[in-house]
Motif scaffolding. Structure first.
Motif, PDB file in Angstrom:
ATOM      1  N   UNK A   1       0.815  -1.191  -0.127  1.00  0.00           N
ATOM      2  CA  UNK A   1       0.212   0.186  -0.065  1.00  0.00           C
ATOM      3  C   UNK A   1       0.862   1.341   0.150  1.00  0.00           C
ATOM      4  N   UNK A   2       2.016   1.223   0.832  1.00  0.00           N
ATOM      5  CA  UNK A   2       2.954   2.479   0.668  1.00  0.00           C
ATOM      6  C   UNK A   2       3.236   2.791  -0.952  1.00  0.00           C
ATOM      7  N   UNK A   3       3.695   1.816  -1.476  1.00  0.00           N
ATOM      8  CA  UNK A   3       4.196   1.959  -2.850  1.00  0.00           C
ATOM      9  C   UNK A   3       2.959   2.565  -3.948  1.00  0.00           C
ATOM     10  N   UNK A   4       1.616   2.107  -3.371  1.00  0.00           N
ATOM     11  CA  UNK A   4       0.653   2.525  -4.255  1.00  0.00           C
ATOM     12  C   UNK A   4       0.142   4.284  -3.985  1.00  0.00           C
ATOM     13  N   UNK A   5       0.813   4.707  -3.115  1.00  0.00           N
ATOM     14  CA  UNK A   5       0.592   5.918  -2.761  1.00  0.00           C
ATOM     15  C   UNK A   5       1.634   6.993  -3.856  1.00  0.00           C
ATOM     16  N   UNK A   6       2.754   6.243  -4.338  1.00  0.00           N
ATOM     17  CA  UNK A   6       3.539   7.022  -5.085  1.00  0.00           C
ATOM     18  C   UNK A   6       3.099   7.315  -6.541  1.00  0.00           C
ATOM     19  N   UNK A   7       3.191   8.345  -7.139  1.00  0.00           N
ATOM     20  CA  UNK A   7       3.018   8.645  -8.384  1.00  0.00           C
ATOM     21  C   UNK A   7       4.181   8.150  -8.993  1.00  0.00           C
ATOM     22  N   UNK A   8       4.437   7.096  -9.447  1.00  0.00           N
ATOM     23  CA  UNK A   8       5.293   6.028 -10.135  1.00  0.00           C
ATOM     24  C   UNK A   8       5.045   5.012 -10.892  1.00  0.00           C
ATOM     25  N   UNK A   9       5.661   4.980 -12.124  1.00  0.00           N
ATOM     26  CA  UNK A   9       5.276   3.352 -12.843  1.00  0.00           C
ATOM     27  C   UNK A   9       5.690   2.327 -12.076  1.00  0.00           C
ATOM     28  N   UNK A  10       4.600   1.454 -12.057  1.00  0.00           N
ATOM     29  CA  UNK A  10       4.726   0.225 -11.271  1.00  0.00           C
ATOM     30  C   UNK A  10       3.589  -0.719 -11.815  1.00  0.00           C
TER      31      UNK A  10
ATOM     32  N   UNK B   1       0.961  -1.583 -11.078  1.00  0.00           N
ATOM     33  CA  UNK B   1      -0.457  -1.015 -10.686  1.00  0.00           C
ATOM     34  C   UNK B   1      -0.577   0.461 -10.791  1.00  0.00           C
ATOM     35  N   UNK B   2      -1.620   0.842 -11.183  1.00  0.00           N
ATOM     36  CA  UNK B   2      -1.609   2.234 -11.189  1.00  0.00           C
ATOM     37  C   UNK B   2      -1.719   2.835  -9.713  1.00  0.00           C
ATOM     38  N   UNK B   3      -1.108   4.004  -9.371  1.00  0.00           N
ATOM     39  CA  UNK B   3      -1.116   4.789  -8.143  1.00  0.00           C
ATOM     40  C   UNK B   3      -2.687   4.825  -7.730  1.00  0.00           C
ATOM     41  N   UNK B   4      -2.959   5.020  -6.260  1.00  0.00           N
ATOM     42  CA  UNK B   4      -4.128   5.732  -5.947  1.00  0.00           C
ATOM     43  C   UNK B   4      -4.243   7.034  -6.261  1.00  0.00           C
ATOM     44  N   UNK B   5      -5.221   7.790  -6.597  1.00  0.00           N
ATOM     45  CA  UNK B   5      -5.339   9.031  -7.135  1.00  0.00           C
ATOM     46  C   UNK B   5      -5.494   9.628  -5.768  1.00  0.00           C
ATOM     47  N   UNK B   6      -4.948  10.935  -5.819  1.00  0.00           N
ATOM     48  CA  UNK B   6      -5.368  11.988  -4.792  1.00  0.00           C
ATOM     49  C   UNK B   6      -6.746  12.525  -4.839  1.00  0.00           C
ATOM     50  N   UNK B   7      -7.449  12.223  -3.687  1.00  0.00           N
ATOM     51  CA  UNK B   7      -8.789  12.488  -3.451  1.00  0.00           C
ATOM     52  C   UNK B   7      -9.888  11.157  -3.616  1.00  0.00           C
ATOM     53  N   UNK B   8      -8.942  10.074  -3.797  1.00  0.00           N
ATOM     54  CA  UNK B   8      -9.679   8.729  -3.975  1.00  0.00           C
ATOM     55  C   UNK B   8      -9.549   8.101  -2.660  1.00  0.00           C
ATOM     56  N   UNK B   9     -10.486   6.786  -2.374  1.00  0.00           N
ATOM     57  CA  UNK B   9     -10.342   6.121  -1.318  1.00  0.00           C
ATOM     58  C   UNK B   9      -8.938   5.301  -1.395  1.00  0.00           C
ATOM     59  N   UNK B  10      -8.393   5.209  -0.008  1.00  0.00           N
ATOM     60  CA  UNK B  10      -7.156   4.563  -0.329  1.00  0.00           C
ATOM     61  C   UNK B  10      -7.489   3.035  -0.403  1.00  0.00           C
TER      62      UNK B  10
END
Length: 334
Positions: free
Chosen positions: A48-57, A59-68
């Motif tokens: 989940x920590x990686x999903x907060x980063x705006x980086x190529x991975x 899976x797409x990152x969690x968008x700002x303003x979206x449910x975690x």
């Protein structure tokens, strides 16, 4: 009302109270072909920590303003002409850090609380268990007699990796932080030995427990421990890169392996694995691990904390090590 944790910024280093905001909204209504799920438990995972980063991975990152984003398990409480799910069904999927979610059912799977407690479907019978199963069997390619080293061995993935390796006839050494975790690995899970990275030199300890070297290293930690493991690999060794929790909150560059030339000298391999690649075979893995659980060959431990309001504090336990086994947050009554 539906309590939700919303991602508000992309943290540098360890997430803190400003990373998310707790908000309430009206419980949503399912549209045509959708269901409303009352979520009972959430899965808290290092990824989940990686999903907060705006980086190529992967899976797409969690968008700002979206449910975690988070894995979850709950019960269908309202169905609107859904072709497969009905009211009363228990399911596991990606419901996010909230108490209710609406879905069309894609990537949700039925679970049975009569067969196993709901939190177990987020651990040994969920994504961590699948990761362990495919990571050590398919990527680690273990065989009887192999010497297997596992980092993060008291965690949700590592604890299952080590037990599967023991079932398959390997010698297993676990690396964990603290005497209590090391004792748990040996006395409860049946590991052959455990290394406390907090109290001893990791290079010396691996040499002591693996005097002949190691055939498989399953890495959940990265950093210095990965380097130390590479220094002891044998000919044809397999290194499975599952995670690197020691590096996730770095404010500086990620520390890569200095000893990578050991791969060349020993004709060894180092490969990353993402559990989603094995989705087609989840059912098969769950059935085999379920049989091991019933036979007493495999033990499952879930560390459950209560209250959606406590999400940030509970999430932090992933990185302080203040937990044992699979970290789960209870957000509704069963």
């Amino acid at each position: 009302m539906n309590k939700q944790w919303i991602l508000r910024n992309r943290p540098e280093g360890m997430p803190d109270a400003t990373t998310w905001s707790l908000e309430s909204s009206t419980v949503p209504e399912p549209g045509e072909g959708e269901v409303l799920i009352c979520q009972h438990y959430l899965s808290l995972d290092p990824a989940m920590r990686g999903w907060m980063n705006d980086a190529r991975s992967y899976i797409a990152p969690v968008e700002i303003g979206a449910v975690m984003r988070a894995g979850s398990v709950g019960q269908v409480i309202k169905a609107n002409n859904h072709p497969k799910l009905k009211e009363g069904d228990f399911v596991s999927g990606w419901g996010g850090v909230q108490q209710y979610t609406v879905t069309d059912g894609e990537n949700w799977y039925p679970v049975d609380p009569k067969v196993a407690p709901l939190p177990m479907y987020l651990g040994t019978l969920g994504m961590p268990g699948m990761t362990a199963y495919f990571g050590i069997l398919q990527e680690g390619k273990i065989k009887e007699g192999d010497i297997v080293l596992v980092s993060g061995a008291a965690g949700a993935v590592g604890s299952v990796v080590g037990q599967i390796a023991k079932i398959k006839g390997c010698k297993v050494i676990g690396i964990a932080g603290g005497a209590a975790k090391c004792k748990y690995l040996v006395e409860e899970l049946g590991f052959d030995a455990a290394i406390d990275y907090k109290s001893e030199n990791i290079y010396d300890a691996i040499k002591r427990e693996c005097p002949k070297g190691l055939d498989v290293y399953f890495d959940n930690v990265g950093g210095e421990i990965l380097d130390a493991a590479l220094s002891r690999i044998r000919m044809g060794a397999r290194i499975v890169i599952c995670g690197a929790i020691s590096q996730y909150n770095n404010k500086k560059d990620v520390r890569g392996p200095k000893n990578y030339l050991a791969l060349l000298v020993n004709r060894a391999s180092m490969k990353g694995m993402v559990v989603f690649d094995y989705a087609a075979d989840y059912k098969k893995a769950a059935m085999e691990m379920g049989a091991w659980l019933m036979q007493g060959k495999l033990k499952s431990k879930e560390d459950v904390y209560d209250g959606i309001e406590n999400f940030p504090e509970t999430f932090g336990r992933l990185f302080t090590g203040d937990k044992m086994g699979k970290l789960v947050l209870k957000v509704q009554e069963d």
